[in-house]
Design a protein around this motif. Structure first.
Motif, short mmCIF file in Angstrom:
data_model
loop_
_atom_site.label_atom_id
_atom_site.label_comp_id
_atom_site.label_asym_id
_atom_site.label_seq_id
_atom_site.Cartn_x
_atom_site.Cartn_y
_atom_site.Cartn_z
N UNK A 142 0.84 -1.22 0.00
CA UNK A 142 0.00 0.00 0.00
C UNK A 142 0.87 1.27 0.00
N UNK A 143 1.93 1.34 0.83
CA UNK A 143 2.81 2.51 0.75
C UNK A 143 3.40 2.73 -0.65
N UNK A 144 3.76 1.63 -1.33
CA UNK A 144 4.34 1.75 -2.68
C UNK A 144 3.31 2.29 -3.67
N UNK A 145 2.07 1.91 -3.48
CA UNK A 145 0.99 2.40 -4.35
C UNK A 145 0.75 3.89 -4.09
N UNK A 146 0.73 4.24 -2.83
CA UNK A 146 0.45 5.63 -2.46
C UNK A 146 1.56 6.58 -2.92
N UNK A 147 2.82 6.08 -2.89
CA UNK A 147 3.95 6.93 -3.28
C UNK A 147 4.12 6.98 -4.79
N UNK A 148 3.39 6.13 -5.51
CA UNK A 148 3.49 6.13 -6.97
C UNK A 148 4.59 5.23 -7.52
N UNK A 149 5.24 4.45 -6.66
CA UNK A 149 6.27 3.51 -7.13
C UNK A 149 5.68 2.36 -7.93
N UNK A 150 4.43 2.01 -7.63
CA UNK A 150 3.73 0.99 -8.39
C UNK A 150 2.34 1.54 -8.75
N UNK A 151 1.69 0.88 -9.73
CA UNK A 151 0.36 1.32 -10.16
C UNK A 151 -0.75 0.40 -9.68
N UNK A 152 -0.39 -0.87 -9.46
CA UNK A 152 -1.40 -1.89 -9.17
C UNK A 152 -0.88 -2.84 -8.09
N UNK A 153 -1.77 -3.24 -7.17
CA UNK A 153 -1.48 -4.35 -6.25
C UNK A 153 -2.37 -5.52 -6.66
N UNK A 154 -1.73 -6.66 -6.97
CA UNK A 154 -2.48 -7.89 -7.25
C UNK A 154 -1.87 -8.95 -6.34
N UNK A 155 -2.36 -9.05 -5.11
CA UNK A 155 -1.65 -9.83 -4.11
C UNK A 155 -2.58 -10.44 -3.06
N UNK A 156 -3.68 -11.02 -3.50
CA UNK A 156 -4.59 -11.65 -2.55
C UNK A 156 -4.97 -10.73 -1.41
N UNK A 157 -5.23 -9.47 -1.76
CA UNK A 157 -5.47 -8.47 -0.71
C UNK A 157 -6.96 -8.31 -0.42
N UNK A 158 -7.30 -8.49 0.85
CA UNK A 158 -8.67 -8.29 1.31
C UNK A 158 -9.04 -6.81 1.16
#
Ligand code: GLN
Length: 234
Positions: A63-79
């Motif tokens: 989530x921190x990586x998404x918020x900082x813009x380092x990544x665009x998508x999380x696809x990781x079995x996340x509730x």
């Protein structure tokens, strides 16, 4: 092909934590990231005409990586929990899950969460709802220690060697571990909660979220989703 146009097509950066098979793992031969999440996300990307660049991160770092813009998508079995919905935007959910308690195979004392006692150590993975549950039990004085792991691989080993008495993790992943390695660990008691996995994007990234939802709808309609489901789950 895109290359024929002489232009490099831009790719979205997508991340997962790779100790969560069959959703998120590494290929034992090539070391490449693989799993249901990878196949599903690649099918969505193909349907919507975009490319993906995969990286792996600690679950707590997603989530921190998404918020900082380092990544665009999380696809990781996340509730797609209420808590996380305040921080990121989720796609339509694609898998219904829940937490379970696991013990070393043959353990006769712990038959469910109620049997955990103030002398016990209980494990969970960093940044997950399982870790939240461990911390909650510790705070309530119901266990001695909440042991928080970077990866579930090590947590599973520690459960077997007695470092921890119990592990709180997602049902499909613990079940898959039991199938892959019979006689190592077992699930005890009832499912503790209801969770639903979703793909996450940065808050407000409606353009990308719409593509993911449309692609997901298409692969559910055209049978691709079911085909991938049968590939990774029995
Ligand atoms: N229940 C977990 C969560 O969403 C599963 C996360 C995982 O390890 N991939 O918090």
């Amino acid at each position: 092909s895109f290359a024929a146009c002489g232009q490099k097509q831009s790719a979205y950066k997508v991340a997962m934590e790779p100790t969560f098979p069959p959703f998120d793992t590494t290929d034992s031969k090539t070391g490449e990231l693989t799993g249901f999440d990878v196949d599903m996300m690649e099918a969505i990307a193909a349907d919507q005409g975009f490319k993906l660049e995969w990286t792996n991160l600690s679950f707590g770092g997603l989530i921190p990586a998404l918020q900082s813009g380092n990544i665009d998508i999380i696809a990781s079995g996340m509730n797609a929990s209420e808590d996380r919905r305040k921080q990121v935007d989720f796609s339509d959910t694609y898998y219904d899950s829940g937490l379970v308690v696991a013990v070393k195979a043959g353990n006769k004392t712990i038959k469910g969460i109620k049997d955990l006692t103030p002398d016990m150590k209980v494990g969970g993975q960093i940044g997950t709802t399982g870790a939240d549950k461990c911390n909650e039990l510790k705070k309530a004085g119901k266990i001695k220690e909440a042991k928080i792991y970077d990866g579930l691989d090590v947590a599973m080993m520690d459960l077997q060697n007695g470092t921890i008495d119990a592990l709180i993790n997602d049902l499909p992943v613990t079940k898959a571990y039991m199938t892959a390695k019979p006689g190592t660990v077992e699930i005890v008691g009832d499912v503790l909660n209801a969770e639903s996995y979703g793909i996450a994007v940065k808050k407000g990234n409606k353009e990308l979220l719409d593509k993911i939802n449309t692609g997901m709808k298409h692969i559910k309609e055209n049978g691709t989703f079911d085909k991938l489901y049968s590939k990774w789950f029995d």
